[in-house]
Design an enzyme around this catalytic site. Structure first.
Site, PDB file in Angstrom:
ATOM      1  N   GLU A  45     -26.452   5.140   4.582  1.00  0.00           N
ATOM      2  CA  GLU A  45     -26.548   3.901   3.808  1.00  0.00           C
ATOM      3  C   GLU A  45     -27.869   3.155   3.963  1.00  0.00           C
ATOM      4  O   GLU A  45     -28.329   2.515   3.018  1.00  0.00           O
ATOM      5  CB  GLU A  45     -25.389   2.953   4.191  1.00  0.00           C
ATOM      6  N   SER A  84       7.839  19.370 -27.173  1.00  0.00           N
ATOM      7  CA  SER A  84       8.305  18.825 -28.453  1.00  0.00           C
ATOM      8  C   SER A  84       8.559  17.322 -28.426  1.00  0.00           C
ATOM      9  O   SER A  84       8.744  16.710 -29.478  1.00  0.00           O
ATOM     10  CB  SER A  84       9.589  19.541 -28.889  1.00  0.00           C
TER      11      SER A  84
END
Length: 700
Positions: free
Chosen positions: A72, A378
């Site tokens: 970082e 379906s």
């Protein structure tokens, strides 16, 4: 002083004041939020455990600080809170790549943002962040700043601070973790959603490896240590946590989105370009992370529509009907799973949501009801084929031909029935009929309805014929399917389901309240006609026998190829419930059809929650021609009791093929057929001795 200079000066003063009033307790404080069910019962308490698991700097393992600095902020111990060279590099990269690809923020800046600011992307906020970071460095030591950061950074799933994350994900103290496990945890804060180890573990591993490589390149660890950590398998061992509860995961999701909405975030599911979608996804992730974190620290009171009795009944229905399937996967989770959602048709809000079978496990409980997407089979037909077709001249009595289609789909069982009505085709789920009609509509039109419904996983490849039979690239969630069918019930108007009724602050002030926004997706008459046809699925079709006695029911089954996914989605006037059954990694389920396990789960649950409720018929389809005032007076064709009232309705005339001679500026129904002594006859051909006329079909 110029406008910009004045603003900057003011921001500098604010930053100085903020830091001057801070103390060690500033970095420990948290405020508990609470969640309530529909009846006022407290569901859960959301507490960021910063104070409980707070570690002083000397209690934090060296590997933790070395890893976070390597990935970082390599110059953490050299800069004074702001790395201006890194900011310039980030600006150059942004201009070059046309997007933000480098952060440029130091650990001190990230701490300033986490504790004192929001993630709003404005130049003012960035300037204030820089000033606060500079002031923090003047007041606190570098070790203290690292301590504050590692105890306050968010690790997803309600864990604040490195110790809470170690306890939550590994059931260990941070001091007992390996280097590989430490780097795995430190991968999360960069983007708590993208690197969430419970949802995206592969992403977390990728960043863990990146952190290990950074440490190796910085000379913090040697080759042997690096290779050993790189090859170590990560096994989570989560403590039993109510966060796993299906209700709570869904509540936190809905509450986070409610706060995003309150903050002005605009949700989208439809994009014209890939770049536009990427940009939206990034903005969504950042906003979601910000407001999800606030749930655990801001003292909200979150009120929901969840009915805990219904929740338990839905869970029991799933567990009871799948109890014979005892096989588990490598994590000990039941292999065969199910998910279901129940929506209150009166409000459009979620009453119960179950994301899987109940089980005593320490691992993550995926909420499949809204987090998983599967092929709908379906069950998708009413949404993208039949209701749209009913808007375009089709009726339940339209004659269609069930026949073999070259390069087209087969019906279940491989048989064809020739001529039949559209109602019959829907009832027995004829693939050939859906295919033909969808070809007429075009996939662009059909998928357009799913877009209107806000289905979130529509891909470019979904604009093909396979979609009409449920063949979608990613698929749909049970929550989305419940929303779609509830829209049909609600006269074609879609209401986005949520369980949040309101959110207050800790003092009881209402800060968010759910509105009643509705979006028209289908025409009212088409939606009501679809409901009428879906009743035939239950009385005479693929779900025959899945009824609720005298209570009218409409619904549709769905089964995908090789019986890998089974669906039943159905509704009464009171509730809409969707059910999915299948394996997390798709494979055939023995005996699975929409009419078996999904329908039985649906039936058991719905029978319980409808016990004692009065049967209510669905609203009938009708198209009225006339003024709004006349429509208000005559909402239903049943109001036309006196067909001989020429002044109001017109005159039946054999010369008139429509059967009605309209009076000027008078309302009229177009009566197509009527029944006399059990026989359908054209309108106008009414015998002189007719005494009882029954209108059987009404259209425009």
């Amino acid at each position: 002083m110029s406008g910009y200079a004045s603003k900057v000066s003011k921001l500098k003063t604010e930053a100085f004041t903020i830091v001057r009033h801070s103390s060690l307790s500033t970095f420990r404080q948290t405020e508990t939020s609470e969640v309530y069910a529909a009846n006022g019962t407290k569901i859960s308490v959301l507490k960021g455990e910063k104070d409980v698991y707070y570690l002083t700097f000397d209690q934090i393992p060296t590997y933790v600080t070395q890893a976070i600095i390597s990935i970082e902020d390599k110059k953490f111990y050299q800069h004074a809170g702001v790395d201006y060279k890194a900011i310039v590099r980030a600006l150059v990269a942004t201009m070059r790549d046309k997007e933000i690809t480098q952060g440029g923020s130091t650990i001190t800046q990230q701490l300033a943002r986490t504790i004192f600011l929001t993630s709003e992307k404005t130049w003012q906020r960035k300037v204030e962040e820089i000033y606060i970071a500079s002031e923090l460095e003047k007041k606190y030591s570098k070790d203290q700043i690292l301590e504050f950061y590692l105890n306050n950074v968010y690790f997803a799933n309600g864990y604040y601070g490195i110790q809470a994350a170690a306890k939550g994900y590994f059931s260990k103290d941070i001091g007992d973790l390996t280097l590989s496990e430490i780097c795995y945890l430190l991968a999360i804060p960069n983007s708590p959603t993208y690197y969430d180890p419970l949802v995206n573990p592969a992403n977390t591993i990728t960043r863990r490896n990146l952190i290990l490589k950074a440490m190796y390149d910085d000379g913090v660890i040697g080759d042997k240590t690096y290779q050993g950590a790189l090859n170590e398998e990560i096994l989570l061992n989560r403590t039993v946590n109510t966060k796993n509860n299906y209700v709570e995961t869904y509540v936190y999701y809905c509450a986070t989105r409610a706060l995003m909405e309150l903050d002005g975030f605009e949700f989208k599911t439809d994009f014209t370009t890939t770049e536009g979608q990427k940009s939206y996804d990034k903005a969504y992730e950042e906003a979601y992370n910000q407001w999800n974190k606030s749930l655990f620290t801001s003292g909200y009171r979150i009120y929901t529509s969840i009915d805990l009795n219904m929740q338990n009944q839905l869970q029991e229905a799933i567990d009871n009907n799948l109890e014979s399937f005892t096989d588990t996967n490598e994590e000990g989770i039941y292999a065969l799973q199910a998910a279901a959602v129940c929506i209150d048709n009166n409000t459009g809000m979620t009453k119960a949501i179950v994301g899987g079978r109940s089980q005593e496990v320490t691992g993550y409980t995926l909420n499949r009801a809204y987090q998983s997407y599967r092929q709908p089979g379906s069950s998708i037909k009413p949404l993208i084929v039949y209701t749209p077709a009913l808007e375009r001249e089709y009726t339940p009595d339209t004659i269609v031909v069930d026949e073999e289609i070259e390069d087209g789909p087969e019906n279940a069982g491989g048989t064809y029935s020739g001529e039949m009505t559209l109602r019959q085709a829907v009832a027995v789920s004829k693939n050939t009929i859906a295919w033909k009609i969808y070809e007429e509509l075009t996939p662009q039109v059909g998928i357009g309805y799913l877009k209107k419904l806000g289905f979130s996983k529509i891909e470019k490849d979904d604009y093909g014929m396979a979609a009409c039979l449920g063949g979608l690239t990613v698929g749909v969630s049970p929550l989305e399917m419940a929303k779609g069918y509830e829209t049909i019930y609600n006269d074609g108007y879609m209401r986005n389901p949520t369980c949040i009724t309101k959110i207050t602050d800790s003092k009881g002030n209402v800060i968010y309240e759910t509105g009643e926004e509705e979006i028209e997706v289908y025409k009212e008459n088409a939606a009501r006609t679809m409901t009428d046809m879906l009743q035939s699925v239950v009385t005479d079709g693929t779900a025959k026998g899945i009824d609720l006695g005298d209570m009218p029911v409409a619904g549709k089954t769905g089964t995908t190829n090789s019986n890998r996914d089974g669906w039943f989605v159905g509704y009464t006037d009171y509730y809409t419930t969707s059910v999915w059954v299948g394996y997390d990694i798709p494979k055939a389920v023995p005996g699975l059809k929409g009419s078996t396990y999904p329908a039985k789960i649906w039936n058991e649950f719905m029978a319980q929650i409808h016990e004692g409720l009065t049967p209510i018929a669905f609203k009938k389809p009708v198209e009225f021609i006339g003024t709004e005032e006349q429509q208000a007076e005559m909402e239903n064709p049943e109001d036309m009791e006196d067909v001989e009232d020429e002044e109001q309705y017109g005159v039946f005339d054999e010369e008139n093929p429509e059967g009605v001679e309209q009076q000027q500026e008078q309302p009229a129904y177009r009566i197509i057929t009527q029944t006399f002594e059990g026989t359908e006859i054209p309108a106008g051909a009414i015998p002189d001795n007719a005494t009882d006329i029954e209108i059987t079909t009404v259209t425009d």
